[in-house]
Design an enzyme around this catalytic site. Structure first.
Site, PDB file in Angstrom:
ATOM      1  N   SER A  21       0.790  -1.255  -0.020  1.00 39.85           N
ATOM      2  CA  SER A  21       0.019  -0.013   0.110  1.00 39.85           C
ATOM      3  C   SER A  21       0.816   1.317  -0.071  1.00 39.85           C
ATOM      4  CB  SER A  21      -1.174  -0.001   1.205  1.00 39.85           C
ATOM      5  OG  SER A  21      -0.245   0.125   2.362  1.00 39.85           O
ATOM      6  N   LYS A  49      -6.676   3.631   8.607  1.00 43.05           N
ATOM      7  CA  LYS A  49      -5.744   4.424   8.203  1.00 43.05           C
ATOM      8  C   LYS A  49      -6.553   5.708   7.993  1.00 43.05           C
ATOM      9  CE  LYS A  49      -3.504   1.237   5.010  1.00 43.05           C
ATOM     10  NZ  LYS A  49      -3.293   0.875   3.927  1.00 43.05           N
TER      11      LYS A  49
END
Ligand code: ADP
Length: 823
Positions: A719, A762
């Protein structure tokens, strides 16, 4: 002519033979049952003897008298003719002994010489063995030298206990060589039997003396114990153990096994090597809950829901799922439902939810930590043959909890690993399989244990490391981190009351206003859960307890309450250090202190006190701006076992040969992402106006170094792809990335942005960091539904499909060079 009257020949050292004329003397006159005289068979050889002495023995109570006749053997003879004269027999005989000249001739025969030497040597050996044993003088040795060897053979053999047939065969051995051979053989046999007998005696004597020694020592020990008034004897100990075993309610087959082991234990001495391990083993068998179970009361779903609500703030979906789980159990108590597995960062309430399930079901709760378990024996136990062997953690947990139907929490199931010592996960598979766990086999226990009544609940920080077959047996319930608002509510409703209570305080002494809790959340904790928040609140409570107590100079305390002076604390508070200090007023309970201090006004926590107790703020909102001070730095959002995190990526260039250096504890996947990012940027160097048309190679004469700070924390995963490209573009273009923007997303070699996991965590991390704009892959849009609206409303979410979209948003004023190139 086979039978002969029995003579028992005893060896007389003088060479004279004694014959005990025993009961058989009247054999020849015996009548059989039918009054027929019995036929007597005489042997055709005999020994002529001279009666030397006759003595009368003591009369026995039966009236029988024993006579002892001492005879001197003269020579062998052979019977020629046998006649009866009245009541006795007479015989005509021929002496069989050799003449002197015959003797002389034989003595010349070398074979005879050798045989007689052999015989003498053997006889000598026998005599020395006998002498050693009986400590007799050397009289027998004299015989060897004085008596002729053929007579010697007769004398020796007559002194042993040999069978009657052997005696006859000796008598028949008229040939001297044959006689010597036989005698040697018999003497040798006698010698061997003496030696064997000696060996046995030695062994027995050794054992006897050892056991006698033990007995003596034990007696002494008993006396010492009695003297000390310490009477719990081994016997009592074993008896107690036996009673405990009987009360344990073991199933019949296990009871049999335990009995066998107990019998073994009873035969052992406490000092014997296996005694202790056997005792410990039986103790475990007796302590294990074979039948003992907590009584399951009728499940009240409403009460269970209230209980869950009162213990946990928020977590609506999760609580709902737990109620469903409980409802199924209520309708079908023996239902083999899935094993619940709570997955989430630390401190989000996984353990406390599991314990609430136990309370709702009225069962006991036991937690088994699987973190760092690499050895299968940790689950299944070691075999008892190993020194220091132990049962596995499950059996140990059951022993601790004392019931066979607890709620057992398998904590950190994702932290088990496998290595050469076996695979704990495969043992756990057996534990969680309803078909197999009825007869769970712990190696130490060595008898099957029924785990089917246990309700298992598992926790994990991440799903990924859990082996798929194990995951297959569980229902994963994810608990993402909390938003700051949720944390505030949890702190106000649950943590503060609990912390105050733990420190003997209440709201009359200490008040922590909401604004201060917010500050603690923002400046002192950056975590998904609430564990650090709770720790910080506890630090405040501890410091407050000291302050409150110290403020009481003027107030007369009851005489039991002691003044607590703390110059040390003051100096530490002044340093702004964390204060770790417990106050334990001697002989005073919290209630007493509360009473004594009631009159004072409560201590209200303010910013100054926060700084004094917790130190200067650890985190602040300006951090990103400060760190993105130069081109080549971008802000990524990553997901770790502790929840979402903000991760900076730093890139720099230096003179070199075109190499790419990567640092910061990186896994293989993230290293590959860096390669892909580099390739993508180089491929589009001109397009992005990073290089001139002539000088297309970006790496010409330079090396690139990419670093992920916080090098102590291992990082991996795809990511960071978009963040890496952004950092590189910023480096080559020498333009700074926007300080208010963070991003996440995987990038393909062609520049497509792929979705990633952990979006809620996140986004929460970005929000907590004070970031205002978040760039996410377009296909992650659906995941935003999980993010609380309060958080979403404070953020600008930007969705990207292609890498260019990310760059467009990451730089101030878009990506001007691209627009420029389009022109
Ligand atoms: P985990 O097992 O997930 O690491 P714990 O269950 O030990 O976390 O939780 C840590 C602390 O936070 C516990 O004291 C727990 O009561 C508290 N806590 C966590 N979540 C909540 C919540 N939603 N409501 C109230 N307290 C909570």
């Amino acid at each position: 002519m086979l039978r002969i009257r029995r003579f028992y020949l005893d060896l007389f050292t003088s060479g004279v033979q004694t014959s005990k004329n025993q009961e058989e003397t009247s054999d020849s006159h015996k009548l059989n049952g039918k009054n027929q005289p019995e036929v007597i068979h005489w042997h055709n050889r005999g020994v002529a003897a001279r009666a030397l002495h006759l003595s009368r023995g003591v009369e026995k109570p039966s009236g029988r008298v024993t006579y002892i006749v001492v005879l001197e053997g003269l020579c062998r003879f052979s019977v020629q003719e046998l006649t009866t004269r009245g009541t006795y027999y007479t015989a005509r005989i021929i002496p069989l002994d050799m003449t002197k000249s015959d003797m002389d001739q034989v003595e010349q025969d070398p074979e005879f010489v050798m045989l007689s030497r052999q015989f003498k040597a053997m006889a000598m050996e026998l005599i020395s063995v006998l002498e050693q044993k009986q400590k007799t003088g050397g009289r027998t040795k004299v015989l060897l030298e004085t008596v002729p060897v053929h007579k010697l053979a007769d004398i020796f053999v007559a002194s042993f206990e040999i069978s009657f047939e052997e005696q006859l065969s000796m008598l028949d051995s008229v040939d001297l060589k044959v006689r010597l051979l036989k005698a040697t053989e018999l003497v040798d046999r006698h010698l061997q039997s003496i030696r064997v007998a000696e060996k046995i005696t030695q062994k027995v004597e050794g054992q006897l003396s050892k056991s006698q020694k033990e007995f003596l020592l034990r007696q002494q020990m008993r006396a010492i114990k009695e003297e000390l008034g310490d009477n719990d004897d081994e016997d009592d100990d074993v008896a107690t153990l036996e009673r405990k075993m009987k009360a344990a309610g073991m199933p019949p087959n296990i009871w049999k096994h335990a009995q066998r082991e107990l019998r073994r234990l009873k035969k052992m001495q406490p000092q014997q090597p296996g005694y202790n391990s056997s005792h410990v083993y039986l103790d475990l068998l007796a302590d294990l809950p074979w039948q003992k179970a907590s009584e399951e009361h009728e499940l009240d779903l409403k009460a269970a829901k209230d209980h869950l609500d009162s213990d946990h703030y928020g977590l609506v979906k999760i609580k709902h799922r737990i109620i469903e789980y409980l409802a199924v159990r209520k309708l079908k108590p023996d239902a083999r439902g899935p094993v619940l597995c709570f997955v989430g960062p630390p401190g989000v309430g996984k353990t406390s939810l599991a314990s609430s399930i136990a309370t709702a079901l009225g069962r006991k709760f036991v937690r088994i930590s699987l973190g760092g378990v690499k050895d299968e024996a940790d689950i299944r136990g070691h075999r008892r043959t190993y020194i220091g062997s132990m049962p596995g953690r499950l059996i140990d947990g059951l022993k601790r909890v004392g019931v066979c139907n607890p709620v057992m929490l398998l904590d950190e199931i994702d932290k088990t690993g496998s290595d050469v010592r076996g695979d704990p996960a495969s043992a756990l598979l057996e534990v969680l399989d309803p078909e197999q766990n009825k007869t769970f086999n712990d190696h130490y226990l060595n008898v099957p244990y029924d785990l089917s009544k246990v309700i298992f609940v598992a926790t994990a920080n991440r799903v990924q490391p859990v082996p798929p077959p194990l995951l297959d047996r569980m229902e994963v319930i994810e608990l993402p981190g909390y938003t700051p608002e949720e944390k505030l509510n949890i702190a106000m409703r649950h943590l503060i009351p609990r912390v105050l209570d733990q420190h003997g305080l209440n709201f009359d002494f200490l008040q922590i206003p909401e604004a201060m809790v917010k500050l603690v959340i923002q400046r002192y904790t950056r975590e998904a859960g609430v564990r650090n928040l709770e720790r910080n609140l506890a630090a405040i409570a501890r410091a407050a307890a000291v302050r409150v107590a110290e403020r009481e100079h003027a107030i007369p305390l009851s005489k039991d309450v002691q003044q607590i002076a703390s110059p040390l604390l003051e100096s530490r508070l002044a340093d702004g250090a964390d204060v770790e200090m417990e106050i334990i007023p001697m002989g005073v309970n919290n209630h007493d202190i509360s009473q004594a201090l009631r009159i004072t006004s409560p201590l209200v926590v303010d910013e100054a006190m926060l700084e004094k107790v917790l130190g200067p703020p650890r985190y602040d909102d300006r951090e990103t701006a400060d760190r993105i001070a130069t081109p080549g730095i971008s802000v990524g959002l990553v997901w770790t076992a502790f929840g979402g995190e903000v991760q900076f990526v730093e890139a720099t260039a230096m003179v070199g040969k075109g190499d790419l250096h990567l640092t910061g504890q990186l896994g293989d996947v993230i290293k590959e992402s860096a390669q892909i990012a580099m390739t993508w940027v180089r491929a589009r160097a001109t397009q992005l106006k990073l290089a001139t048309a002539e000088e297309t190679n970006l790496l010409e004469g330079r090396d690139i170094h990419i670093h992920f700070p916080a090098g102590a924390i291992p990082k991996d995963g795809p990511s960071a792809g978009v963040t890496l490209v952004t950092a590189l573009v910023s480096l080559f273009s020498q333009r700074k990335v926007r300080t208010d923007t963070a991003m996440t997303g995987e990038m393909t070699l062609r520049g497509s942005v792929l979705p990633v996991g952990g979006i809620k965590d996140k986004v929460l991390a970005a929000h907590q960091y004070g970031i205002k704009r978040v760039i996410l892959p377009e296909r992650n849009l659906k995941d935003l539904a999980e993010v609380p609206s309060a958080v979403l409303s404070s953020l600008e979410i930007l969705l990207a499909k292609q890498m260019e979209d990310v760059l467009e948003q990451a730089f101030e004023g878009g990506c001007p060079w691209r627009q420029h190139s389009k022109l």
